[in-house]
Scaffold this active site. Structure first.
Site: not given
Ligand SMILES: Nc1ncnc2c1ncn2[C@@H]1O[C@H](COP(=O)(O)OP(=O)(O)O)[C@@H](O)[C@H]1O
Ligand SMILES: Cc1ncc(COP(=O)(O)O)c(N)n1
Ligand SMILES: [Mg+2]
Length: 584
Positions: A270, A303, A305-308
């Site tokens: 990512k 932003t 928590g975008t990865g989760c």
């Protein structure tokens, strides 16, 4: 209390015993699962508010899914009725819902971790169970404390969920100790699932360590080789590779390949934190090909928590039965839409706020998802023809739907914007009653303003990826394509279907190149998306078109053959009959 009715499903629509493990690949099964789950969402006041719980009855006689050859639509009949009978579902009629188990840490601020996973899965229409590995005291300022759940209690939670509830997909987030990683791997060997999505969470965006470097060996040796996909951010990818600097897209490609060598089947590196990048670019590698998933970079502090969220959305799509590449594509569009929707929300006083996952619930929850079968008899309106025959757009649409059209596109080149909007709203009412999607040609503004189901755009209109960003992940987007290159781009840009033609010469479109049956076939064979044929098609040639026999050619789009006639209803019925004959 409201209750709903769903009719008993036919045997071809559902597997005989849906309590058995594993996923059916049947499209109708997934469609019905989604519909039934959607009912539970709509009628249980969503599962975020624990009370009041409204029973959802799935046994025969209390259900109503109206199935009609090419299109199916759920009619929900919520009745005010205080007498709610006890559900007595028989095995045959139980509907299995797509289910993700997240194994992650709790974030008290609810932007990331377990809370993000629950919300992302809910937003994507999937049930989510939770195994909590750590409890963090966290807010928009940072992480104030971490309390790791004892390993044997993580094991107990895993056993509880896996042995009874049989999730389709497991998604992992914060795994704060080697013991927890090992326990998880052990449990997955004992209770295998359809797919494992690993988000190798190490450091929060605020800079706090959530899993230390000691975890890396167990990731590399045990967890990653079991993963169907691993989704590191730049820092995590670098850590997995012993600290190599990753600063460019070329570096991300290198990292994706090197991590793939560790053993996961797919890798998504990512690029949310890629320096000096105008777009938000993620690099996907499946062991053979690289794909770049690119979206506009949303200028927002929200932003966290975008990865989760991205990893949970991938897991949700896999649980619904998507292929990996499609799952990643949908997840990427969803995170972009969620970021865009949340860009100005103010929660907390820290530097990084949370994403608001539930944008979809704030739009129309009753919209159903796109079904390629909708393309079967695709009616495209034309204002000149309607004028010639003295009918309004609304009358034309009504007649086409009554005649059996399965999707409507309003193509109104000469109408004033305000009249177009009014007509679109009126048509939408009729379409919703019949469960027929309504698309707007070219005019994304009119689609947004009327809340139509989507748009159809040409090669010289707004690029499809921009339309997708504007419309969000759930609206339907179709793109006109004459070549395999157009078709590939439409797929990359997030379209749902393509329209290909003109198959035959037509006078509804000036200077339109005819591609013929051969051109149509070439496009169909290369397209990853379902195709509807367009251009000069009517009763006399529909058999030749559908006779091409290519599986992703799902139907025909028709203008003159329906609307340049005295009776739209009769013409639509006649065409439907021939169309059905030609696809037998
Ligand atoms: N400002 C942004 N605009 C659009 N997409 C973003 C933005 N920030 C992150 N993303 C996307 O969100 C997803 C999560 O990425 P990233 O933030 O790199 O991961 P993590 O949250 O694990 O650090 C990726 O798809 C990334 O491209
Ligand atoms: C419990 C928990 N799990 C994961 C993250 C990572 O999320 P982010 O990288 O967006 O801070 C987090 N901050 N907290
Ligand atoms: Mg991030």
């Amino acid at each position: 209390m409201p209750k709903i009715k769903i009719r008993k499903m036919k045997s071809h629509e559902i597997r005989p015993n849906t309590r058995t493990r594993g996923l059916s690949t049947s499209k109708s099964f997934f469609r019905l699962s989604r519909m039934a789950y959607f009912c539970t969402q709509v009628l249980s006041t969503s599962f975020f508010t624990p009370k009041p719980q409204i029973p959802v009855l799935l046994n025969p006689g209390v259900a109503c899914i109206k199935s009609f050859h090419q299109y199916r639509f759920l009619h929900i009949k919520a009745m005010q009725d205080d007498k709610v009978s006890t559900p007595t579902p028989s095995d045959e009629c139980m509907v299995r819902v797509p289910h993700v188990l997240t194994v992650a840490g709790s974030d008290s601020g609810a932007g990331a971790g377990i809370q993000a996973d629950l919300k992302a899965c809910a937003a994507r229409g999937v049930y989510c169970s939770t195994v909590i590995t750590a409890v963090t005291a966290q807010n928009t300022v940072g992480v104030q404390g971490v309390n790791i759940v004892p390993e044997d209690f993580v094991a107990e939670q895993l056993r509880s969920v896996l042995s009874d509830m049989h999730p389709d997909v497991v998604k992992t987030g914060m795994l704060p100790s080697i013991g927890i990683v090992k326990t998880l791997c052990q449990s997955l060997k004992e209770f295998p699932v359809q797919a494992l999505v690993v988000d190798p969470v190490m450091v929060s965006t605020s800079g706090h360590t959530l899993a230390g470097p000691s975890i890396l060996d167990s990731f590399r040796e045990e967890l990653l080789p079991m993963a169907d996909i691993v989704t590191p951010n730049l820092k995590e990818a670098s850590a997995l590779l012993g600290g190599v600097p990753l600063e460019t897209i070329a570096d991300m490609r290198y990292a994706a390949k090197a991590i793939h060598d560790i053993g996961p089947r797919n890798v998504l590196v990512k690029g949310g934190d890629l320096p000096a990048s105008v777009d938000a670019v993620d690099v996907f590698y499946d062991g053979k090909d690289f794909y770049e998933f690119r979206s506009s970079r949303i200028m927002t502090p929200n932003t966290h928590g975008t990865g989760c969220t991205l990893a949970s959305s991938v897991a949700a799509e896999l649980a619904k039965g998507s292929q990996m590449l499609s799952a990643v594509k949908v997840a990427k569009h969803y995170i972009e839409a969620a970021l865009s929707y949340s860009k100005n929300i103010a929660i907390g006083g820290g530097r990084q706020g949370p994403v608001d996952h539930l944008l979809k619930l704030k739009s129309n929850v009753q919209r159903r998802s796109f079904d390629p079968c909708d393309l079967f008899l695709y009616a495209v309106t034309d204002s000149r023809m309607n004028k010639r025959w003295g009918r309004s757009i609304v009358d034309a649409v009504k007649a086409a739907i009554e005649g059996g059209a399965t999707i409507i596109q309003l193509r109104e080149k000469e109408v004033e914007t305000s009249d177009f909007l009014e007509a679109a709203k009126a048509c939408l009412k009729i379409c919703r009653v019949h469960g027929v999607p309504l698309l707007i040609n070219d005019r994304i503004d009119v689609a947004l303003a009327s809340d139509a189901d989507g748009v159809h755009i040409g090669q010289s209109d707004m690029p499809a990826h921009v339309a997708r960003a504007l419309l969000g992940p759930d609206k339907i987007i179709g793109v006109s394509c004459k070549t395999p290159e157009h078709a590939l781009q439409a797929w990359i840009d997030g379209a749902d279907y393509i329209g290909s033609g003109g198959v035959y010469p037509t006078n509804t479109k000036e200077n339109n190149k005819t591609i013929g049956l051969d051109g149509l076939k070439t496009v169909c064979l290369s397209s990853k998306l379902p195709v509807v044929a367009i251009g000069g098609i009517g009763i006399s040639n529909v058999q030749a078109v559908m006779g091409l026999g290519v599986p992703n050619l799902k139907g025909v789009a028709v203008v003159s053959a329906l609307f340049d006639r005295e009776c739209v209803l009769t013409e639509t019925r006649k065409l439907l009959e021939v169309l059905k004959e030609s696809t037998k």
